[in-house]
Design a protein around this motif. Structure first.
Motif, PDB file in Angstrom:
ATOM      1  N   HIS A   1      66.316  51.862 106.619  1.00 52.63           N
ATOM      2  CA  HIS A   1      66.695  50.953 105.542  1.00 52.63           C
ATOM      3  C   HIS A   1      68.182  50.618 105.600  1.00 52.63           C
ATOM      4  O   HIS A   1      68.577  49.464 105.387  1.00 52.63           O
ATOM      5  N   GLU A   2      69.005  51.618 105.868  1.00 49.77           N
ATOM      6  CA  GLU A   2      70.443  51.375 105.938  1.00 49.77           C
ATOM      7  C   GLU A   2      70.789  50.403 107.058  1.00 49.77           C
ATOM      8  O   GLU A   2      71.581  49.476 106.879  1.00 49.77           O
ATOM      9  N   LEU A   3      70.187  50.610 108.216  1.00 52.10           N
ATOM     10  CA  LEU A   3      70.468  49.728 109.349  1.00 52.10           C
ATOM     11  C   LEU A   3      69.915  48.329 109.109  1.00 52.10           C
ATOM     12  O   LEU A   3      70.530  47.331 109.502  1.00 52.10           O
ATOM     13  N   GLU A   4      68.763  48.257 108.462  1.00 56.36           N
ATOM     14  CA  GLU A   4      68.198  46.944 108.144  1.00 56.36           C
ATOM     15  C   GLU A   4      69.072  46.233 107.117  1.00 56.36           C
ATOM     16  O   GLU A   4      69.275  45.017 107.200  1.00 56.36           O
ATOM     17  N   ALA A   5      69.588  46.984 106.139  1.00 54.76           N
ATOM     18  CA  ALA A   5      70.482  46.383 105.147  1.00 54.76           C
ATOM     19  C   ALA A   5      71.776  45.909 105.800  1.00 54.76           C
ATOM     20  O   ALA A   5      72.349  44.892 105.396  1.00 54.76           O
ATOM     21  N   ASP A   6      72.238  46.634 106.815  1.00 54.99           N
ATOM     22  CA  ASP A   6      73.411  46.184 107.565  1.00 54.99           C
ATOM     23  C   ASP A   6      73.123  44.845 108.236  1.00 54.99           C
ATOM     24  O   ASP A   6      73.908  43.903 108.152  1.00 54.99           O
ATOM     25  N   GLU A   7      71.973  44.783 108.920  1.00 53.21           N
ATOM     26  CA  GLU A   7      71.603  43.559 109.650  1.00 53.21           C
ATOM     27  C   GLU A   7      71.429  42.378 108.702  1.00 53.21           C
ATOM     28  O   GLU A   7      71.977  41.287 108.921  1.00 53.21           O
ATOM     29  N   LEU A   8      70.658  42.588 107.637  1.00 49.04           N
ATOM     30  CA  LEU A   8      70.441  41.517 106.668  1.00 49.04           C
ATOM     31  C   LEU A   8      71.735  41.170 105.938  1.00 49.04           C
ATOM     32  O   LEU A   8      71.986  39.998 105.631  1.00 49.04           O
ATOM     33  N   GLY A   9      72.547  42.187 105.666  1.00 48.38           N
ATOM     34  CA  GLY A   9      73.811  41.946 104.977  1.00 48.38           C
ATOM     35  C   GLY A   9      74.712  41.012 105.767  1.00 48.38           C
ATOM     36  O   GLY A   9      75.386  40.150 105.193  1.00 48.38           O
ATOM     37  N   LEU A  10      74.732  41.178 107.084  1.00 51.02           N
ATOM     38  CA  LEU A  10      75.511  40.268 107.941  1.00 51.02           C
ATOM     39  C   LEU A  10      75.024  38.837 107.788  1.00 51.02           C
ATOM     40  O   LEU A  10      75.816  37.892 107.674  1.00 51.02           O
ATOM     41  N   ILE A  11      73.705  38.678 107.800  1.00 55.01           N
ATOM     42  CA  ILE A  11      73.113  37.348 107.684  1.00 55.01           C
ATOM     43  C   ILE A  11      73.383  36.749 106.312  1.00 55.01           C
ATOM     44  O   ILE A  11      73.756  35.573 106.193  1.00 55.01           O
ATOM     45  N   PHE A  12      73.227  37.560 105.279  1.00 56.37           N
ATOM     46  CA  PHE A  12      73.416  37.053 103.922  1.00 56.37           C
ATOM     47  C   PHE A  12      74.863  36.653 103.663  1.00 56.37           C
ATOM     48  O   PHE A  12      75.130  35.629 103.016  1.00 56.37           O
ATOM     49  N   MET A  13      75.832  37.444 104.146  1.00 53.99           N
ATOM     50  CA  MET A  13      77.225  37.072 103.943  1.00 53.99           C
ATOM     51  C   MET A  13      77.566  35.820 104.748  1.00 53.99           C
ATOM     52  O   MET A  13      78.342  34.974 104.292  1.00 53.99           O
ATOM     53  N   ALA A  14      76.944  35.705 105.916  1.00 50.63           N
ATOM     54  CA  ALA A  14      77.165  34.508 106.737  1.00 50.63           C
ATOM     55  C   ALA A  14      76.603  33.273 106.044  1.00 50.63           C
ATOM     56  O   ALA A  14      77.212  32.193 106.072  1.00 50.63           O
ATOM     57  N   MET A  15      75.438  33.401 105.423  1.00 49.63           N
ATOM     58  CA  MET A  15      74.839  32.289 104.681  1.00 49.63           C
ATOM     59  C   MET A  15      75.782  31.785 103.589  1.00 49.63           C
ATOM     60  O   MET A  15      75.807  30.607 103.254  1.00 49.63           O
TER      61      MET A  15
ATOM     62  N   ASN B   1      73.181  37.003 116.258  1.00 48.08           N
ATOM     63  CA  ASN B   1      72.173  36.355 115.423  1.00 48.08           C
ATOM     64  C   ASN B   1      72.741  35.984 114.058  1.00 48.08           C
ATOM     65  O   ASN B   1      72.488  34.898 113.539  1.00 48.08           O
ATOM     66  N   ALA B   2      73.527  36.883 113.474  1.00 44.12           N
ATOM     67  CA  ALA B   2      74.102  36.605 112.161  1.00 44.12           C
ATOM     68  C   ALA B   2      75.024  35.389 112.201  1.00 44.12           C
ATOM     69  O   ALA B   2      75.068  34.589 111.248  1.00 44.12           O
ATOM     70  N   LEU B   3      75.729  35.220 113.301  1.00 44.94           N
ATOM     71  CA  LEU B   3      76.658  34.100 113.422  1.00 44.94           C
ATOM     72  C   LEU B   3      75.951  32.744 113.456  1.00 44.94           C
ATOM     73  O   LEU B   3      76.577  31.711 113.200  1.00 44.94           O
ATOM     74  N   LYS B   4      74.658  32.746 113.741  1.00 40.68           N
ATOM     75  CA  LYS B   4      73.886  31.495 113.704  1.00 40.68           C
ATOM     76  C   LYS B   4      73.811  30.945 112.278  1.00 40.68           C
ATOM     77  O   LYS B   4      73.573  29.755 112.075  1.00 40.68           O
ATOM     78  N   TYR B   5      73.984  31.837 111.306  1.00 34.38           N
ATOM     79  CA  TYR B   5      73.899  31.437 109.902  1.00 34.38           C
ATOM     80  C   TYR B   5      75.269  31.119 109.311  1.00 34.38           C
ATOM     81  O   TYR B   5      75.366  30.757 108.145  1.00 34.38           O
ATOM     82  N   TYR B   6      76.312  31.298 110.099  1.00 34.90           N
ATOM     83  CA  TYR B   6      77.682  31.166 109.602  1.00 34.90           C
ATOM     84  C   TYR B   6      78.178  29.741 109.766  1.00 34.90           C
ATOM     85  O   TYR B   6      78.156  29.182 110.861  1.00 34.90           O
ATOM     86  N   ASN B   7      78.670  29.160 108.648  1.00 28.69           N
ATOM     87  CA  ASN B   7      79.124  27.768 108.701  1.00 28.69           C
ATOM     88  C   ASN B   7      80.627  27.635 108.868  1.00 28.69           C
ATOM     89  O   ASN B   7      81.158  26.544 108.825  1.00 28.69           O
ATOM     90  N   GLY B   8      81.297  28.776 109.026  1.00 29.91           N
ATOM     91  CA  GLY B   8      82.726  28.720 109.287  1.00 29.91           C
ATOM     92  C   GLY B   8      83.593  28.647 108.047  1.00 29.91           C
ATOM     93  O   GLY B   8      84.809  28.655 108.135  1.00 29.91           O
ATOM     94  N   GLY B   9      82.962  28.603 106.874  1.00 32.50           N
ATOM     95  CA  GLY B   9      83.732  28.542 105.639  1.00 32.50           C
ATOM     96  C   GLY B   9      83.983  29.932 105.105  1.00 32.50           C
ATOM     97  O   GLY B   9      83.619  30.927 105.712  1.00 32.50           O
TER      98      GLY B   9
ATOM     99  N   THR C   1      74.615  27.391 103.074  1.00 30.93           N
ATOM    100  CA  THR C   1      73.910  27.992 104.191  1.00 30.93           C
ATOM    101  C   THR C   1      73.860  27.061 105.394  1.00 30.93           C
ATOM    102  O   THR C   1      73.525  25.883 105.271  1.00 30.93           O
ATOM    103  N   ASN C   2      74.195  27.598 106.545  1.00 24.09           N
ATOM    104  CA  ASN C   2      74.051  26.855 107.783  1.00 24.09           C
ATOM    105  C   ASN C   2      72.634  27.070 108.287  1.00 24.09           C
ATOM    106  O   ASN C   2      72.307  28.115 108.818  1.00 24.09           O
ATOM    107  N   THR C   3      71.776  26.088 108.108  1.00 26.66           N
ATOM    108  CA  THR C   3      70.365  26.258 108.459  1.00 26.66           C
ATOM    109  C   THR C   3      70.017  25.678 109.829  1.00 26.66           C
ATOM    110  O   THR C   3      68.879  25.745 110.254  1.00 26.66           O
ATOM    111  N   LYS C   4      70.976  25.157 110.520  1.00 30.05           N
ATOM    112  CA  LYS C   4      70.704  24.511 111.795  1.00 30.05           C
ATOM    113  C   LYS C   4      70.053  25.432 112.798  1.00 30.05           C
ATOM    114  O   LYS C   4      69.131  25.055 113.511  1.00 30.05           O
TER     115      LYS C   4
END
Length: 288
Positions: free
Chosen positions: A198-212, A258-266, A272-275
């Motif tokens: 769970h901790e590692l999954e929260a790390d992974e998802l957390g990266l994506i969510f902050m990037a969004m 993978n997380a950087l795919k969701y990052y819009n640079g702001g 959310t960068n959905t591209k």
């Protein structure tokens, strides 16, 4: 032999009775406890905590915690809605609190109740660093890790009961030894590893969510390196509910592309960068 086969059948039936999947990662999970049961219990505990906790009087950091929390929650809700998964957070009522304490910690209660301790701000350093923490906690909530943990404990209790019934004709010594073995096997083979997962999954998802939300997920590496320097811990993963710092940092680095795919640079835009996002339908510590 038939007794043990029966036990295996009973426990297996329990494990596969109710399944769900985690948004974005798509990982299958066992959910034996309803969302309503979890929320009812957690909201009561959260209310009691907030009534007794020394809420921070630091206006600037309190506002920052709320700002970052709202940015991430809004971005996640927008993503889930876009992918037809809005029901996953339909019962959530987001709340972000800063507690006056030197403890280096943060935690999440089901339903979107997140608490940050002032002590951890020395390691987050800035808004983006704070997004690492809040993204991680939002991930715990969205992934329903509390529900899954309660379900695992429920399954373990059912399994222990089934074991007692199957061994009904055995001697007391046999029952005790078997029950002890089952308990240890459950603790170290199921409950603790899942907590680390769970901790590692929260790390992974957390990266994506902050990037969004427009926060650079690469900041997570620096944050966890600072946390690692603080802890200097050599605790064995076998008996710990949390992954080692080295493993955590390694897996975060691997998850960054993978997380950087969701990052819009702001920064903190809440958009959310959905591209380049994956289709959520085909992919899916409580405390630190």
């Amino acid at each position: 032999m038939l007794k043990y086969i029966s036990l295996l059948f009973i426990v297996s039936a329990i494990l596969f009775t109710s399944c769900g999947s985690v948004p974005v990662t798509g990982r299958k999970q066992m959910l034996l406890v309803s969302d309503q049961e979890v929320l009812t219990s957690s909201l009561k505990q959260y209310g009691e905590f907030i009534q007794s906790a020394p809420i921070s009087t630091d206006k600037k950091n309190t506002e920052l915690v709320n700002k970052v929390g709202r940015n991430i929650a809004n971005a996640v809700e927008a993503y889930l809605k876009k992918n037809g998964l809005e029901k996953e957070v339909s019962q959530f009522s987001w709340e972000f609190n800063l507690v006056k304490s030197n403890e280096v910690n943060a935690f999440c209660m089901p339903g979107g109740k997140i608490v940050v301790y002032e002590g951890i701000l020395a390691y987050t350093k800035d808004e983006t660093g704070l997004a690492v923490i809040i993204g991680h906690e939002v991930a715990h909530a969205v992934a329903k890790h509390a529900n899954e943990r309660m379900s695992q404990q429920t399954a373990a209790n059912y399994g222990s009961t089934a074991l007692s019934a199957v061994l009904g004709g055995s001697s007391e010594i046999t029952k005790t030894v078997a029950s002890t073995a089952f308990g240890l096997g459950t603790q170290y083979g199921l409950l603790l590893p899942y907590s680390r997962k769970h901790e590692l999954e929260a790390d992974e998802l957390g990266l994506i969510f902050m990037a969004m939300a427009g926060y650079d997920p690469r900041a997570a590496v620096g944050f966890w390196e600072r946390m690692s320097e603080k802890s200097g811990s050599n605790t064995s993963e076998f008996s710990s509910t949390h992954p080692s710092d080295a493993k955590r940092i390694k897996e975060i680095k691997e998850a960054l592309p993978n997380a950087l795919k969701y990052y819009n640079g702001g920064v903190g835009t809440g958009t959310t960068n959905t591209k380049n996002t994956k289709d959520a339908k085909t992919s899916e510590k409580w405390k630190f």
